[in-house]
Each structure stands twice: as structure tokens, then as C-alpha cells.
Write a protein that holds these residues in place. Structure first.
Motif, PDB file in Angstrom:
ATOM      1  N   LYS A  78     -16.885   6.395  63.159  1.00 54.46           N
ATOM      2  CA  LYS A  78     -16.386   6.518  61.790  1.00 54.46           C
ATOM      3  C   LYS A  78     -17.485   6.215  60.776  1.00 54.46           C
ATOM      4  N   LEU A  79     -18.257   5.157  61.024  1.00 54.09           N
ATOM      5  CA  LEU A  79     -19.334   4.815  60.096  1.00 54.09           C
ATOM      6  C   LEU A  79     -20.385   5.916  60.037  1.00 54.09           C
ATOM      7  N   ARG A  80     -20.730   6.484  61.174  1.00 52.16           N
ATOM      8  CA  ARG A  80     -21.697   7.595  61.194  1.00 52.16           C
ATOM      9  C   ARG A  80     -21.159   8.794  60.421  1.00 52.16           C
ATOM     10  N   ASP A  81     -19.873   9.085  60.610  1.00 49.63           N
ATOM     11  CA  ASP A  81     -19.279  10.207  59.882  1.00 49.63           C
ATOM     12  C   ASP A  81     -19.355   9.989  58.371  1.00 49.63           C
ATOM     13  N   GLU A  82     -19.045   8.770  57.921  1.00 47.61           N
ATOM     14  CA  GLU A  82     -19.054   8.494  56.487  1.00 47.61           C
ATOM     15  C   GLU A  82     -20.454   8.588  55.902  1.00 47.61           C
ATOM     16  N   MET A  83     -21.466   8.251  56.693  1.00 44.49           N
ATOM     17  CA  MET A  83     -22.838   8.306  56.191  1.00 44.49           C
ATOM     18  C   MET A  83     -23.434   9.705  56.288  1.00 44.49           C
ATOM     19  N   ARG A  84     -23.105  10.435  57.342  1.00 48.67           N
ATOM     20  CA  ARG A  84     -23.764  11.715  57.577  1.00 48.67           C
ATOM     21  C   ARG A  84     -23.017  12.916  57.002  1.00 48.67           C
ATOM     22  N   GLY A  85     -21.715  12.813  56.848  1.00 47.85           N
ATOM     23  CA  GLY A  85     -20.970  13.980  56.371  1.00 47.85           C
ATOM     24  C   GLY A  85     -19.774  13.632  55.543  1.00 47.85           C
ATOM     25  N   PRO A  86     -19.931  12.865  54.454  1.00 54.63           N
ATOM     26  CA  PRO A  86     -18.758  12.435  53.676  1.00 54.63           C
ATOM     27  C   PRO A  86     -18.000  13.595  53.028  1.00 54.63           C
ATOM     28  N   ARG A  87     -18.689  14.686  52.685  1.00 57.12           N
ATOM     29  CA  ARG A  87     -18.007  15.793  52.006  1.00 57.12           C
ATOM     30  C   ARG A  87     -17.146  16.615  52.974  1.00 57.12           C
ATOM     31  N   LEU A  88     -17.344  16.421  54.268  1.00 54.16           N
ATOM     32  CA  LEU A  88     -16.525  17.128  55.245  1.00 54.16           C
ATOM     33  C   LEU A  88     -15.227  16.396  55.561  1.00 54.16           C
ATOM     34  N   LEU A  89     -15.099  15.190  55.040  1.00 51.60           N
ATOM     35  CA  LEU A  89     -14.014  14.323  55.489  1.00 51.60           C
ATOM     36  C   LEU A  89     -12.872  14.246  54.489  1.00 51.60           C
ATOM     37  N   ASP A  90     -11.676  14.279  55.014  1.00 52.63           N
ATOM     38  CA  ASP A  90     -10.482  13.837  54.311  1.00 52.63           C
ATOM     39  C   ASP A  90      -9.602  13.145  55.353  1.00 52.63           C
ATOM     40  N   ASP A  91      -8.401  12.748  54.993  1.00 57.50           N
ATOM     41  CA  ASP A  91      -7.575  11.981  55.930  1.00 57.50           C
ATOM     42  C   ASP A  91      -7.250  12.780  57.184  1.00 57.50           C
ATOM     43  N   ALA A  92      -6.982  14.079  57.035  1.00 57.16           N
ATOM     44  CA  ALA A  92      -6.645  14.898  58.202  1.00 57.16           C
ATOM     45  C   ALA A  92      -7.831  15.042  59.138  1.00 57.16           C
TER      46      ALA A  92
END
Length: 369
Positions: free
Chosen positions: A263-277
Motif C-alpha cells: 500500500k505504501l509503495r502504491d501511494e508513493m509510486r502511483g497516487p493518481r491511479l488510486l481510488d477506493d475501488a
């Protein structure tokens, strides 16, 4: 409306009118009074034209006003007050060519016309020498209107004519020196104001750059605080349990630690790709044992939130149906493709063989497919 510009224009008109009015205060015989009147009218018309006339292309542009600057020049010549030209720092606009020609014609014609009209006996009388200050004021206005060559040419014409008609000593004693000083001061003031304007513009750019840098630092600090808060929210419980159990973790704790790391890697590397789903599907994939990599390498720059919502929805659908052991999600530099999803799993042939690609999905940019 009363403004500095209007006051300076009024002062300039009054000052030049006063100089011209001296030519009508006859204290002696005048040989050709009609010529004197015509010369005065020509002088006033030319002078006020130089004060008020601005090119049509500049009237709609916010200016402090060439007229105000010209007026300041005329009045500044009398009292030497540099504040009279302060309004010209954002102007004045250059004097049109026709007005320059009229100003030069005035500098050439008026001294000779007045000297001939009053007669030889009255050429040094105050009502005959007014043109020394009048032409000087006119050339000062021309100088402030950013026509230095025209102004100095007019001063040369005034110098020659006055010395020819009344003699060098009389011309210098009766006002020629003052006119030369006025034009010189006007040129120095215009140069100083232009330099001040350049310095002001430079300082403004530096201030904007400093403000932009400070704003970016504030934004970065805010982003770091947000990331730290997210990290604490995700990793805090895992770290707390790790400390509480002195590093002896169960399989479930290790799984939670791996998921927290992901989760931490996702938030740092691709925050614009993320939403709750998308976050939920990524966690689900990791809990079933998949190795997931998310990378945003700038392919979504310039994409608005509405389009991002469409892309994220398609990404969540793709992850929901994915069964690959390794998932690679990254943005694409292609103009049509927004995100590429690649899934790899061990082939049936055995562990020695390379993983086979069992998922390849390109999510297009909305409206560009």
C-alpha cells in the motif's frame, strides 16, 4: 475625476499658456501684431497637441498617461520637482511623427516670426523673449514623450535663432540656459524612471519566483504530511504489533506487513491511479498471493479528475477479474493508451521456464480511443 495625471495636465496647460500670454503683454510698439498673434496660436496649438495626443492604439491600454508625463515635464522645468514626472514610469508613449514635425516647425518658425514682428528695438523685451522659455517647455515635453533627437534638434534651432536675432549674450542671459537645463533634466528624469521601471519589473519577477518557490515548498510539505499520515495509518498497526511481539510475527502478521508495504509503495509510486475501488482490488490481489507493482511515470499528466475516474473504474474492473501471479500496472506514454496492465504467471512447463503473459490490457484515454 481628480487625479495626479489631470492635475499635471492642468499645470502644463497653464504654464505654457502663461509663457504665451507674456507675448501679448506689449509694453512697447509692435510692428506686426497679427504675426505675433498667429505665432502664439501656432505655439499653443502645437504644445497642447504634444501634451494630449496619444496614438489610437495606446488609448485602450492602461497607462498613467503620456499627457500627464508631458505636463509634468513642462511644470518640472519651472520648479525642478522630479515627482512631477513620477506618473510617467509606466508611460509615456512616444510622440507621433506628425507632432514631432510640428514641434520642430514651431522651434524654427516662432523665434524668427516673433523677432521680426516686434521689430529690432523690442527684441530683448519680455514680451518678445517669451519664446525662449516657451520653446524650451515644448522641447521638454517632446523629450518626456521619448523623442530625444527631436527635442535636442529643437533646442539647437532655438539656440541658433535666438543668438542670431538678439545676440549670444542676450540669448543666454534671457532664458536660453534655462531651456537647455529643462531639456537636460527631462532626459535624466526619463532615463531614471525607465531604469526604475526596469528594476521594479525585475524585482516583481524575483518576488513572483520567490512566492512560487515558497508555495511549492508549502505544497510539498503538505504532501509529505499527508503521506506520513497515510503511512502511519497503514503501517502503524503492523509496527505496533511487531514491537509488542518483539519481532515474532505470525503468518497473518507477515501478510499484513507485506500488504502494508505494498500500500505504501502504491501511494508513493502511483497516487493518481488510486481510488477506493482500485485500492481494494490491489489488496485483494495481494491477499491471494499476487505480486503487484504500480507505477505512474507521468502518462496521466494533464488528465482531469473526470477522465481519471473513468480510467480508475476500468483498472478496478481489470484487477477484479485478474488471476495472474504477477501484476504490472503502469501509465503509458502513448497518446491513446492511458494505463497498461500486464499479468504473468508460471507456465505449465515448470519453474525453469519463463513466466507466460496471461493478461494484457490497455486502458485508453477517454475520448482518444
Amino acid at each position: 475625476m481628480i487625479s495626479v495625471k489631470n492635475v499635471l495636465v492642468l499645470l502644463a496647460v497653464a504654464f505654457t499658456a502663461y509663457l504665451a500670454a507674456r507675448g501679448l503683454s506689449w509694453t512697447g510698439p509692435v510692428a506686426q501684431p497679427l504675426v505675433v498673434v498667429i505665432a502664439l496660436v501656432f505655439y499653443l496649438a502645437t504644445t497642447w497637441l504634444c501634451i494630449f495626443w496619444e496614438p489610437a492604439s495606446t488609448r485602450s491600454t492602461p497607462q498613467t498617461g503620456a499627457a500627464g508625463a508631458g505636463a509634468a515635464a513642462a511644470s518640472a522645468g519651472a520648479d525642478g520637482d522630479p515627482k512631477a514626472l513620477a506618473e510617467g514610469i509606466r508611460g509615456p508613449v512616444p510622440l507621433p511623427a506628425i507632432a514631432q514635425v510640428l514641434a520642430l516647425a514651431c522651434a524654427v518658425i516662432v523665434p524668427s516670426a516673433i523677432s521680426v514682428a516686434v521689430g529690432a528695438a523690442s527684441r530683448t523685451e519680455p514680451f518678445a523673449t517669451w519664446y525662449l522659455g516657451g520653446i524650451g517647455a515644448l522641447m521638454t515635453i517632446v523629450m518626456v514623450r521619448r523623442r530625444p533627437w527631436t527635442a535636442w534638434t529643437g533646442i539647437v534651432a532655438l539656440t541658433v535663432a535666438s543668438m542670431v536675432w538678439m545676440g549670444p549674450l542676450n540669448a543666454l542671459a534671457l532664458g536660453l540656459v534655462g531651456s537647455i537645463v529643462w531639456v537636460t533634466c527631462a532626459q535624466l528624469l526619463v532615463f531614471s524612471m525607465d531604469r526604475a521601471a526596469r528594476d521594479t519589473s525585475r524585482l516583481t519577477r524575483l518576488q513572483r519566483a520567490a512566492s512560487g518557490w515558497q508555495t511549492s515548498q508549502v505544497v510539498r510539505q503538505r504532501e509529505r504530511r499527508v503521506q506520513v499520515q497515510k503511512a502511519l495509518a497503514v503501517a502503524g498497526p503492523v509496527l505496533t504489533r511487531t514491537v509488542a511481539h518483539a519481532g515474532r510475527l505470525t503468518d497473518a502478521d507477515r501478510l499484513e506487513a507485506r500488504i502494508a508495504e505494498g500500500k505504501l509503495r502504491d501511494e508513493m509510486r502511483g497516487p493518481r491511479l488510486l481510488d477506493d475501488a482500485v485500492r481494494a482490488e490491489l489488496e485483494r490481489a495481494r491477499r491471494r498471493g499476487a505480486n503487484v507493482t504500480v507505477l505512474d511515470e507521468g502518462g496521466l499528466d494533464g488528465v482531469d479528475e473526470e477522465q481519471l475516474g473513468v480510467i480508475r473504474a476500468q483498472l478496478a474492473d481489470a484487477l477484479r477479474s485478474a488471476a495472474s501471479d504477477r501484476l504490472y500496472i503502469r501509465t503509458s506514454p502513448d497518446e491513446r493508451v492511458a494505463v497498461t496492465v500486464v499479468g504473468r504467471s508460471p507456465s505449465v512447463g515448470g519453474p525453469s521456464d519463463e513466466d507466460s503473459v496471461d493478461l494484457w490490457l490497455e486502458i485508453p484515454h477517454p475520448g482518444r480511443a
